[in-house]
Design a protein around this motif. Structure first.
Motif, PDB file in Angstrom:
ATOM      1  N   PRO A 171       0.822  -1.215   0.000  1.00 38.47           N
ATOM      2  CA  PRO A 171       0.000   0.000   0.000  1.00 38.47           C
ATOM      3  C   PRO A 171       0.856   1.265   0.000  1.00 38.47           C
ATOM      4  O   PRO A 171       1.831   1.365   0.742  1.00 38.47           O
ATOM      5  CB  PRO A 171      -0.795  -0.123   1.303  1.00 38.47           C
ATOM      6  N   GLY A 172       0.495   2.199  -0.862  1.00 38.03           N
ATOM      7  CA  GLY A 172       1.219   3.457  -0.935  1.00 38.03           C
ATOM      8  C   GLY A 172       2.455   3.424  -1.796  1.00 38.03           C
ATOM      9  O   GLY A 172       3.137   4.439  -1.931  1.00 38.03           O
ATOM     10  N   VAL A 173       2.757   2.263  -2.384  1.00 39.92           N
ATOM     11  CA  VAL A 173       3.911   2.137  -3.285  1.00 39.92           C
ATOM     12  C   VAL A 173       3.397   1.872  -4.695  1.00 39.92           C
ATOM     13  O   VAL A 173       2.624   0.929  -4.915  1.00 39.92           O
ATOM     14  CB  VAL A 173       4.862   1.006  -2.838  1.00 39.92           C
ATOM     15  N   PHE A 174       3.837   2.689  -5.625  1.00 33.58           N
ATOM     16  CA  PHE A 174       3.399   2.600  -7.017  1.00 33.58           C
ATOM     17  C   PHE A 174       4.604   2.289  -7.905  1.00 33.58           C
ATOM     18  O   PHE A 174       5.753   2.441  -7.496  1.00 33.58           O
ATOM     19  CB  PHE A 174       2.745   3.919  -7.442  1.00 33.58           C
ATOM     20  N   ALA A 175       4.325   1.858  -9.128  1.00 32.78           N
ATOM     21  CA  ALA A 175       5.396   1.548 -10.076  1.00 32.78           C
ATOM     22  C   ALA A 175       4.989   1.996 -11.463  1.00 32.78           C
ATOM     23  O   ALA A 175       3.816   1.911 -11.845  1.00 32.78           O
ATOM     24  CB  ALA A 175       5.708   0.055 -10.081  1.00 32.78           C
ATOM     25  N   ALA A 176       5.967   2.485 -12.225  1.00 36.39           N
ATOM     26  CA  ALA A 176       5.687   2.967 -13.577  1.00 36.39           C
ATOM     27  C   ALA A 176       6.925   2.853 -14.445  1.00 36.39           C
ATOM     28  O   ALA A 176       8.057   2.839 -13.952  1.00 36.39           O
ATOM     29  CB  ALA A 176       5.208   4.424 -13.532  1.00 36.39           C
ATOM     30  N   GLY A 177       6.702   2.784 -15.742  1.00 32.98           N
ATOM     31  CA  GLY A 177       7.807   2.753 -16.688  1.00 32.98           C
ATOM     32  C   GLY A 177       8.302   1.344 -16.948  1.00 32.98           C
ATOM     33  O   GLY A 177       7.601   0.355 -16.740  1.00 32.98           O
ATOM     34  N   ASP A 178       9.549   1.253 -17.384  1.00 33.91           N
ATOM     35  CA  ASP A 178      10.104  -0.026 -17.804  1.00 33.91           C
ATOM     36  C   ASP A 178      10.175  -1.050 -16.679  1.00 33.91           C
ATOM     37  O   ASP A 178      10.127  -2.252 -16.928  1.00 33.91           O
ATOM     38  CB  ASP A 178      11.511   0.179 -18.383  1.00 33.91           C
ATOM     39  N   CYS A 179      10.282  -0.616 -15.436  1.00 34.94           N
ATOM     40  CA  CYS A 179      10.331  -1.578 -14.334  1.00 34.94           C
ATOM     41  C   CYS A 179       8.992  -2.275 -14.144  1.00 34.94           C
ATOM     42  O   CYS A 179       8.923  -3.339 -13.524  1.00 34.94           O
ATOM     43  CB  CYS A 179      10.779  -0.916 -13.033  1.00 34.94           C
ATOM     44  N   ARG A 180       7.933  -1.695 -14.692  1.00 37.18           N
ATOM     45  CA  ARG A 180       6.603  -2.306 -14.603  1.00 37.18           C
ATOM     46  C   ARG A 180       6.215  -3.020 -15.892  1.00 37.18           C
ATOM     47  O   ARG A 180       5.720  -4.129 -15.876  1.00 37.18           O
ATOM     48  CB  ARG A 180       5.551  -1.231 -14.292  1.00 37.18           C
ATOM     49  N   ARG A 181       6.502  -2.388 -17.057  1.00 39.96           N
ATOM     50  CA  ARG A 181       6.040  -2.953 -18.322  1.00 39.96           C
ATOM     51  C   ARG A 181       7.131  -3.673 -19.098  1.00 39.96           C
ATOM     52  O   ARG A 181       6.873  -4.330 -20.094  1.00 39.96           O
ATOM     53  CB  ARG A 181       5.427  -1.858 -19.201  1.00 39.96           C
ATOM     54  N   GLY A 182       8.395  -3.530 -18.678  1.00 39.50           N
ATOM     55  CA  GLY A 182       9.507  -4.069 -19.435  1.00 39.50           C
ATOM     56  C   GLY A 182      10.057  -3.033 -20.387  1.00 39.50           C
ATOM     57  O   GLY A 182       9.501  -1.942 -20.554  1.00 39.50           O
ATOM     58  N   GLN A 183      11.161  -3.363 -21.021  1.00 41.03           N
ATOM     59  CA  GLN A 183      11.836  -2.442 -21.926  1.00 41.03           C
ATOM     60  C   GLN A 183      10.865  -1.901 -22.966  1.00 41.03           C
ATOM     61  O   GLN A 183      10.151  -2.649 -23.623  1.00 41.03           O
ATOM     62  CB  GLN A 183      12.985  -3.157 -22.624  1.00 41.03           C
ATOM     63  N   SER A 184      10.837  -0.577 -23.110  1.00 39.79           N
ATOM     64  CA  SER A 184       9.863   0.021 -24.016  1.00 39.79           C
ATOM     65  C   SER A 184      10.344   1.391 -24.472  1.00 39.79           C
ATOM     66  O   SER A 184      11.502   1.758 -24.280  1.00 39.79           O
ATOM     67  CB  SER A 184       8.501   0.119 -23.315  1.00 39.79           C
ATOM     68  N   LEU A 185       9.417   2.163 -25.055  1.00 42.89           N
ATOM     69  CA  LEU A 185       9.747   3.464 -25.631  1.00 42.89           C
ATOM     70  C   LEU A 185       9.667   4.572 -24.594  1.00 42.89           C
ATOM     71  O   LEU A 185       8.941   4.474 -23.594  1.00 42.89           O
ATOM     72  CB  LEU A 185       8.780   3.794 -26.776  1.00 42.89           C
TER      73      LEU A 185
END
Length: 494
Positions: free
Chosen positions: A454-468
């Motif tokens: 709770p209270g911890v979010f994730a975004a970008g390549d660490c969540r979706r994998g290598q990307s643009l």
């Protein structure tokens, strides 16, 4: 559109770039600006198509089709055609926090899905975007705008790449106190050390935006690796919310015979050390030189291209870039229809420079490496390669199979592995005990970005994998919205 027949009357005109033979002598950007009148003509080619696929941001066949941050492309094209540059800048900033970055390094999936591109060259969307933001800086329209009110809430962001910066910008606008932690000596993440200076100038362009963010109240703390220099638990204790934007920095290795020889490096080691040397104006202990060496780059993507351009500027003796996939066709294949990303042959800036230097595109397709060969001192001196063909295995999957009789040995005193990334590094995630998916990425649903803590979010390549980079900005903005909702109960962030 202001010129409904513009797409019929005008041909596509791309901006010029500095000549390869000149630009390889320095680390300056190779982009050339286009005169305003010609830019307005190019904007007039936007055809009032009715359904602008350019800003849809869909995934088609696993690839981006249209702009992932949903840029209002037809609107600002029309405004540029009319000469309303300030209004065009406002439209651009509605969806894109950093047009100066995407206008330089984004592969432009928007152009791949441009309706005009069905049977004509598409609109030069990327160059118009670049021109709008640069005019905004030149005219002094872009100034610090700190929030009028502060909520008193504190947010920690781990990682200062495009996802982290986009999230920081949005959360700061919402009035939260934002601190961005970066383990490197300079903020910017991928923007600072993952992209060479000739594609994206660090001191003029990246630093310009970082200075603006600092002036608006965002704090950057560098040389601090969470989980090593500062316990991860401290963030959970001292901040009201935490957002992980660490990227997918675990490189794909090539564990074949001879891998332990000296002179074999991951691409990011090579690129990071070089950019740091450019910025510090002297080589550091992490600097890897290609000067006078036979260089082999394994991997045909953007990172491989950056290694090509960097090696040439070092003064390499020879250069080969190995690609395991087939050479793309000159035009869209039947199984690659619009609005999919067009998988067609092109030479990027690095290959253009290699062709100018050595006489040909350095890429060798349908080729894999089987062995690294070393000298008596433990240094790599050659690589063994073979051609491959893609065939189906018993499970119906296409796999590369070596073709007997096609083996070759290439001289190599420097080998750079640019084969992509496998996901985020795990020590920080282990220390948090955060849940991961089957690919070792942080488990957090797109659109929600909430992790198992709770209270911890994730975004970008660490969540979706290598990307643009545009997907990173998309995710940073989305995670900021959900983080704001978590902190305040509701949100006005887009």
């Amino acid at each position: 559109m202001g010129k409904p027949t513009g797409f019929i009357e005008y041909l596509r005109e791309a901006p010029t770039e500095r000549e390869p033979g000149d630009r390889i002598r320095d680390w300056n950007e190779f982009h050339n600006p286009m005169p305003e009148e010609r830019l307005r003509t190019q904007a007039a080619r936007c055809m009032d198509c009715g359904i602008p696929f350019c800003h849809t941001g869909m995934l088609v066949s696993g690839m981006a089709s249209g702009c992932p941050i949903n840029n209002l492309i037809p609107e600002w094209n029309d405004l540029v055609y009319r000469g309303l540059w300030r209004e065009a800048l406002d439209r651009l900033h509605k969806t894109n926090n950093f047009p100066e970055f995407t206008g330089r390094v984004c592969p432009a999936p928007c152009e791949g899905s441009c309706v005009l591109g069905i049977n004509n060259p598409p609109v030069t969307i990327k160059n118009i975007e670049y021109s709008i933001i640069e005019k905004g800086w030149e005219e002094g329209w872009i100034t610090p705008k700190p929030p009028a009110h502060r909520t008193g809430k504190k947010v920690a962001i781990v990682g200062s790449g495009p996802a982290g910066l986009a999230a920081a910008d949005q959360l700061n606008r919402a009035g939260h106190w934002v601190t961005v932690f970066e383990r490197a000596d300079r903020p910017g993440g991928l923007l600072m050390y993952g992209i060479p200076n000739m594609k994206l100038d660090k001191e003029k362009i990246v630093r310009r935006r970082l200075d603006l963010l600092e002036a608006e109240g965002i704090e950057f703390i560098c040389n601090t690796e969470i989980g090593k220099d500062l316990p991860a638990e401290a963030l959970l204790k001292d901040y009201d919310a935490v957002l992980l934007c660490t990227g997918a920095t675990k490189p794909r290795d090539l564990p074949i015979e001879g891998r332990n020889l000296n002179g074999i490096h991951f691409a990011m080691e090579f690129l990071t050390g070089n950019t740091r040397a450019v910025l510090d104006k002297q080589p550091g202990k992490d600097y890897i030189s290609a000067a006078g060496k036979d260089v082999v780059i394994i991997g045909g993507g953007d990172t491989g291209t950056d290694c090509v351009g960097t090696s040439i500027r070092h003064g390499c003796k020879s250069l080969v870039q190995l690609e395991i996939m087939p050479k793309p066709p000159q035009e869209r294949a039947a199984n690659n229809p619009w609005p999919e990303w067009p998988k067609v042959y092109k030479m990027d800036y690095g290959q253009e420079e290699a062709a100018a230097m050595f006489g040909a595109d350095p890429r060798t397709y349908l080729t894999t490496t089987t062995k690294f060969e070393g000298d008596e001192n433990g240094n790599v001196k050659a690589i063994h390669i073979t051609q491959v063909e893609w065939t189906k295995n018993d499970n119906g999957q296409f796999i590369p199979q070596p073709i007997p009789g096609t083996e070759k040995v290439l001289p190599a005193q420097l080998v750079l592995l640019a084969m992509g990334f496998l996901g985020p590094e795990q020590p920080l995630l282990d220390s948090l005990g955060i849940e991961r998916d089957s690919r070792s990425n942080i488990k957090a649903a797109h659109g929600q970005f909430t992790t198992s803590i709770p209270g911890v979010f994730a975004a970008g390549d660490c969540r979706r994998g290598q990307s643009l980079i545009v997907w990173a900005i998309n995710e940073g903005r989305g995670a900021a919205r959900e983080c704001d909702r978590y902190l305040m109960g509701s949100t006005d962030l887009p």
